[in-house]
Design a protein around this motif. Sequence first.
Motif, PDB file in Angstrom:
ATOM      1  N   ILE A   1      19.311 -11.476  27.728  1.00 24.57           N
ATOM      2  CA  ILE A   1      20.397 -11.942  26.851  1.00 24.57           C
ATOM      3  C   ILE A   1      20.811 -10.821  25.889  1.00 24.57           C
ATOM      4  O   ILE A   1      21.981 -10.592  25.643  1.00 24.57           O
ATOM      5  CB  ILE A   1      19.958 -13.201  26.078  1.00 24.57           C
ATOM      6  CG1 ILE A   1      19.865 -14.379  27.051  1.00 24.57           C
ATOM      7  CG2 ILE A   1      20.934 -13.534  24.954  1.00 24.57           C
ATOM      8  CD1 ILE A   1      19.348 -15.664  26.457  1.00 24.57           C
ATOM      9  N   PHE A   2      19.800 -10.110  25.411  1.00 23.25           N
ATOM     10  CA  PHE A   2      20.114  -8.982  24.515  1.00 23.25           C
ATOM     11  C   PHE A   2      19.984  -7.682  25.319  1.00 23.25           C
ATOM     12  O   PHE A   2      18.876  -7.319  25.743  1.00 23.25           O
ATOM     13  CB  PHE A   2      19.169  -8.971  23.316  1.00 23.25           C
ATOM     14  CG  PHE A   2      19.233 -10.249  22.533  1.00 23.25           C
ATOM     15  CD1 PHE A   2      20.323 -10.521  21.719  1.00 23.25           C
ATOM     16  CD2 PHE A   2      18.222 -11.195  22.624  1.00 23.25           C
ATOM     17  CE1 PHE A   2      20.411 -11.710  21.009  1.00 23.25           C
ATOM     18  CE2 PHE A   2      18.301 -12.389  21.921  1.00 23.25           C
ATOM     19  CZ  PHE A   2      19.396 -12.640  21.113  1.00 23.25           C
ATOM     20  N   PRO A   3      21.109  -6.987  25.534  1.00 24.15           N
ATOM     21  CA  PRO A   3      21.096  -5.804  26.416  1.00 24.15           C
ATOM     22  C   PRO A   3      20.106  -4.741  25.971  1.00 24.15           C
ATOM     23  O   PRO A   3      19.466  -4.090  26.794  1.00 24.15           O
ATOM     24  CB  PRO A   3      22.523  -5.278  26.339  1.00 24.15           C
ATOM     25  CG  PRO A   3      23.333  -6.373  25.782  1.00 24.15           C
ATOM     26  CD  PRO A   3      22.441  -7.268  25.009  1.00 24.15           C
ATOM     27  N   SER A   4      19.995  -4.568  24.646  1.00 20.63           N
ATOM     28  CA  SER A   4      19.100  -3.505  24.182  1.00 20.63           C
ATOM     29  C   SER A   4      17.654  -3.817  24.554  1.00 20.63           C
ATOM     30  O   SER A   4      16.861  -2.917  24.849  1.00 20.63           O
ATOM     31  CB  SER A   4      19.222  -3.344  22.672  1.00 20.63           C
ATOM     32  OG  SER A   4      18.973  -4.588  22.051  1.00 20.63           O
TER      33      SER A   4
ATOM     34  N   ALA B   1      18.710   0.511  38.802  1.00 19.64           N
ATOM     35  CA  ALA B   1      17.811   0.985  37.753  1.00 19.64           C
ATOM     36  C   ALA B   1      18.584   1.746  36.681  1.00 19.64           C
ATOM     37  O   ALA B   1      18.337   1.575  35.476  1.00 19.64           O
ATOM     38  CB  ALA B   1      16.726   1.870  38.356  1.00 19.64           C
ATOM     39  N   VAL B   2      19.543   2.554  37.112  1.00 16.97           N
ATOM     40  CA  VAL B   2      20.364   3.283  36.140  1.00 16.97           C
ATOM     41  C   VAL B   2      21.183   2.296  35.317  1.00 16.97           C
ATOM     42  O   VAL B   2      21.266   2.392  34.089  1.00 16.97           O
ATOM     43  CB  VAL B   2      21.289   4.278  36.870  1.00 16.97           C
ATOM     44  CG1 VAL B   2      22.197   4.983  35.865  1.00 16.97           C
ATOM     45  CG2 VAL B   2      20.472   5.289  37.670  1.00 16.97           C
ATOM     46  N   MET B   3      21.799   1.347  36.015  1.00 17.77           N
ATOM     47  CA  MET B   3      22.623   0.357  35.315  1.00 17.77           C
ATOM     48  C   MET B   3      21.801  -0.385  34.265  1.00 17.77           C
ATOM     49  O   MET B   3      22.250  -0.595  33.138  1.00 17.77           O
ATOM     50  CB  MET B   3      23.205  -0.656  36.313  1.00 17.77           C
ATOM     51  CG  MET B   3      24.275  -0.071  37.224  1.00 17.77           C
ATOM     52  SD  MET B   3      24.824  -1.253  38.470  1.00 17.77           S
ATOM     53  CE  MET B   3      25.734  -2.412  37.477  1.00 17.77           C
ATOM     54  N   LEU B   4      20.606  -0.769  34.667  1.00 16.00           N
ATOM     55  CA  LEU B   4      19.748  -1.513  33.746  1.00 16.00           C
ATOM     56  C   LEU B   4      19.428  -0.679  32.513  1.00 16.00           C
ATOM     57  O   LEU B   4      19.517  -1.157  31.378  1.00 16.00           O
ATOM     58  CB  LEU B   4      18.458  -1.929  34.454  1.00 16.00           C
ATOM     59  CG  LEU B   4      17.391  -2.555  33.551  1.00 16.00           C
ATOM     60  CD1 LEU B   4      17.831  -3.934  33.091  1.00 16.00           C
ATOM     61  CD2 LEU B   4      16.045  -2.640  34.263  1.00 16.00           C
ATOM     62  N   LEU B   5      19.074   0.573  32.752  1.00 14.26           N
ATOM     63  CA  LEU B   5      18.616   1.395  31.633  1.00 14.26           C
ATOM     64  C   LEU B   5      19.751   1.772  30.681  1.00 14.26           C
ATOM     65  O   LEU B   5      19.512   2.110  29.524  1.00 14.26           O
ATOM     66  CB  LEU B   5      17.900   2.640  32.165  1.00 14.26           C
ATOM     67  CG  LEU B   5      16.581   2.319  32.909  1.00 14.26           C
ATOM     68  CD1 LEU B   5      16.006   3.568  33.559  1.00 14.26           C
ATOM     69  CD2 LEU B   5      15.558   1.701  31.973  1.00 14.26           C
ATOM     70  N   THR B   6      20.993   1.703  31.188  1.00 11.63           N
ATOM     71  CA  THR B   6      22.113   1.903  30.249  1.00 11.63           C
ATOM     72  C   THR B   6      22.272   0.681  29.358  1.00 11.63           C
ATOM     73  O   THR B   6      22.752   0.784  28.233  1.00 11.63           O
ATOM     74  CB  THR B   6      23.461   2.121  30.981  1.00 11.63           C
ATOM     75  OG1 THR B   6      23.768   0.937  31.722  1.00 11.63           O
ATOM     76  CG2 THR B   6      23.431   3.326  31.902  1.00 11.63           C
ATOM     77  N   GLY B   7      21.913  -0.482  29.903  1.00 11.80           N
ATOM     78  CA  GLY B   7      22.091  -1.736  29.157  1.00 11.80           C
ATOM     79  C   GLY B   7      23.544  -2.160  29.086  1.00 11.80           C
ATOM     80  O   GLY B   7      23.886  -3.092  28.364  1.00 11.80           O
TER      81      GLY B   7
END
Lengths: 573, 708
Positions: free
Chosen positions: A113-116, A470-476
């Motif tokens: 829910i919270f991207p960070s 994985a890249v997409m996730l880590l950008t948030g």
Amino acid sequence: MTTYAAPVGAPEPVEDDVVSMKQRLSGIVQIVHQRPQDISKRRWESALVFFGFTGAYTWFGYWLVVQMHVVGFEPLDRLNRALMIWHNDPAKLSALGFDYPPLATLLISPLAIFPSVASSLAVVPVASAVFAGLTMMSLNTLARRCLVAAPLRYGVLIALALNPLVALYAASGARQFVWISFVVMAMGAVVAWYVTADVRFVMLAGLAYSIAALAGYTSILWFVLTAFMIGAILARLGARGPEVEGTTVGFSAPTVYVIALWTVFNLILLSHPFEWVTAARDAGGSGPGSFTGVELLQDTWWLVLYAAPLAIIALPALIFVGASRNNPLATWLGLLLAAAIVAPAGSVLLGLSDSPMQMRNALPILVFAVIGCLWLARSADGSNLIVSGVLIVLLLASIPWTFHWMKDYRYQNLEAPFAAAISTRQSQEGTTTVPGAKVGIADEQAMADYIKDNISEPNSILTDNSQTYAVMLLTGQPRLFFDRVDQSDGPWLAAAQDPAGVVDYMLMSTDTSQDLLSQMYPSATTGSDPRLSVVFSTDRYVLLTVPTTFDPTATTDQTITSSTDGSTEGAGQ
Amino acid sequence: MTATVNGARVRLTDGVAPELARLLPEGICRTFRVMPYAVVDGTVLVAVADADDPITLQVVEERIDRPVQLVRHTTNEITDAIETVYPAVEGQIESSEERRGRVQMARMLTNSGLVTNDQLQMAMLEYSRTGDPLGDILVAHEAISEDVLVAALSEMYQMQRVGLSDFVPDMEIARRLPEPLAQSFQAIPVAATDDLVLLAVARPLDPEQAVAVEEALGSPFRQLLANRTELDQLIQRVHSAHYVEVSTVALLEARPEDSAHVVFTGGQKALGVCLLVAVVVCGVVWPMQTLIGVVAACSVLYLLVSFYKFQLTFRALGTHLEIDVTDQEIADLDERTLPVYTILVPLYKEAGVVRRLVQGINDLDYPRTRLDVKLLCEEDDTETIEMIRSLQLPPHFHLVVVPDALPKTKPKACNYGLQIATGDFCVIFDAEDRPDPDQLKKAYLAFQHVAGNVACVQAKLNHFNQDQNLLTAWFANEYSMHFELILPAMGAAGSPIPLGGTSNHFITSVLRELGAWDPFNVTEDADLGIRLHREGYRTAMIDSTTLEEANPNVPNWLRQRSRWIKGYFQTWLVHMRSPGALLRETGPRGFTSFNLTMANAFVLLLNPIFWGLTTLYVLTQWGFIRELFPGFVFYAASAMLFIGNFVFVYLNVAGSLQRGEFGITRTALLSPLYWGLMSWAAWKGAIQLFTNPFYWEKTEHGLDSGAH
């Protein structure tokens, strides 16, 4: 109850064929309208066990994932999908996809829910630790119902929790404990039903199985067996047809519903109702492989021996107690354990696994063996202490044994790097797994950091999210990406073939075997496509700019065809 | 095998063996003057005062499962032994005068051949448990008529009798005794001279009562014994105008803000119009956004109602939330302590079920002498009235004819009956109801177990004809979920409970204090439940069931359900006239619970709209519909469609399983079709709220296949 005799001379009683509640309930085997004899509720103890184990695994997982970089791609994939559910542009539930059981992702979606939070690696262990905590909590309640004394109960839980295989999958964000936790919950309810005869537990078991079924399809096997078990036990106790049928319907309805619903979704969206069975896959899967019957038998034996040796003792003990002591639940628990043992080989035979005979397949075997042993402890009456004590000893003894075999067991994922991290206390970044995959996420992190620092325009990066998750996730920030979920595959393919004016960048994997963009622009992955200049690259990924003058017909005529099931094939001409 | 001896070696004066002391209950020992005291060669020796009494012999023999020998002793010896074993509790022991009267009555009736030994034994046994007058017991069990008893009493007390069956009262004289005194003493003036009033009484007044009556009449009086049934009818006739007025306008005058006589208050109308105008204006200026806003609001409402219901039922699945009353507690109950219990049974055009109703009430495990059954009939329902009269029921059944006056509703009839109720507790049963025989005792015990602020105990309702057709099975599924899961959870959570239509047991005084039922509300039971809560009282659930007739006929079912839903709307409008006051009185949790419970009726209105949109979208893929459900609205709607709907289907399954109704489990899986009918009824009820708000859609009973 006091009864009043009919007075002489009173009017004739009116004929009445209404069946009173007492009459109606008189032939029922299960307990209805009575307070069953059961253990008292101890919410504080359950909460303590849950939070204790969740906290411990989260702490351990943080060390494992963030510091040792022992992280699998499957949890990153699921977390990215969860992130896309909330924060993609547009936010879409269809980000769940069809290749994972939907609840395996949906149940961890609150973490995104919270991207960070989601983009921090620290959330990865939480995705499994919570469910491992639930598993331990359910096992604790089950052990209480099996009359295992508190010190021994905690001993069993700690010995099981310290098992390296359990620790790895409980702390690394993997999805195994998502469904295992609900299977254990269901089995706890089934045992409670058997002990108390309270029909409410059947319903709770049914609800738990329905979640388990859509969190891990393997659990359907135990669901089916449990349905038979409930019917068989009731029939043996002398229940009449309607009671057997009604109870079985009550147990089965939730799971049958969710499976039917998922099948209909598959039919409507993929035109193939059982795609969920045949096309399930796992990020980082090792491939189906090929086995002979003898090899399957041998591998099953090794799997049990190395990863869940407790089952070798529990299975015959359950069958023996079931047969010799007229204890049908012991027999059925033995059958459930046997099903857990043969399930990995069975899935290979049916072609349902893309990662066959993996060591993680021993997790349900181990858990069912523990459940069986707890029931044996209850069935042992005066010897309860001895059985519980032996269980702890066996669990403790298997820790170094399993740990040893994790280092070089043939079919595995991150077991060897995990063992190495434990042994050496050194980061596993850059090492390779036994099957040959590279461990670590430095490339993903570097690419994500670059994107976060330099790009802010929504939907400006075209990417195949099935490979760059994985890249997409880590950008948030999944909204930065024009991915295959945004507008489905059709518009995405059109944009991939002519990206000019649609996107500013393309992010692709340097591995051209799976990534659709890499397949369309293979030379770009090495920076040799003159139309696309490299902005940033790592060993695994490359970020390219798409100039407004990009000519799709200039140097490449790759054609991509996409099937409606979401899998995509590249065909060079 | 029993033998009687006069001079045994072992005597009662040697002491009572401890293991035998309580072999016979106290009531039996005192009534029959018996005491088991020793075992000799496997035979129990029982001290007895009247060894020749065949009834005593049979009673002792039936209760001791070993060979018995009756040993003659003196009355004093036995009384002393009883006092030792069962120390006397003041007020519970029969005085010697009372005993003499009882014995005299028994002899009078047996000597004249009016009762048989069996009848006398039955009555003596009941007397031993309850301590109620022997004559009343015999009349309640229809062993003798009330007229015979009145004759016997008149002989015993040397009092004159008066027949009142065709008596035409002089209202001025009859009303000289104020109604409260007339009701509580069961007495009414029937004639008067300048210095004497002739007073018809059910039983001779005690000195205190006599003083009170004389003060009220302002002159001396003479008592005339009357048949209780006739006297009761006369009192009702004399005071009917007062009863009608109270039953119709008492709540309206005392608490107009709680009465549903006005559907919408001025404030509510103004607010409704403002809201409508705002939506229309927004719809014109921002059509799509307004539609999305409306859809979002509806989806959120849907989600909240569903989540609340699920949370309640899940909680109920996890534990037993009803007040626990065990069979043993019921068996151990000292019937001498039982209060008079009033049973209100509203009847309208139900002559066919009266006989069965009477049998059902007589089958209750409660002393008939402590029942006060009010059969509430409307004046124009002559068929039912005649049927009741023709049965010549004993005096614990009271025919109450409610004079014809508007509104002609069930709550008004109940209010009427409540005014003449004599029970400390009261309960409503419908004519076709089959309560569990021990329900009254269970409710009474439950009241002893709960906190002091519990004024109502609700029993569970279900159906006896659930197997008749699909509709009755669905109805049973729904009731199972509601009464097995939702209400127990609401009761345990201390939330306001919308009471079920029948089988709600009240503390009579509290019910009167609250103004009883609102005669203008068509679901007066639900409204009363909320009012109880607002006044600080609580409702608890007991695990006892009343079986009702499920409506097997769709049009009849729709009439019943539309009335219920209309009543829910009425109730919501009444209690939301002042939301601040409601919030203050019920607290945030109660306020939320009330609104979410009542919102269920609104959700039923929305169902067909959402189902229609979903179907239309599946068939046409119309983009307009997709635009109505952006992002999170779509998630909420999807969750409700795929998870919420199933959860509710499954809760129907769960309710039926929880109840042990395994045979109808599978029909619960088809309950979405039933929801369609519910929505139909909801729309009918909602429209009627505007067109005919106080109309009582009468449900026809006796449609079950067995035609009970």
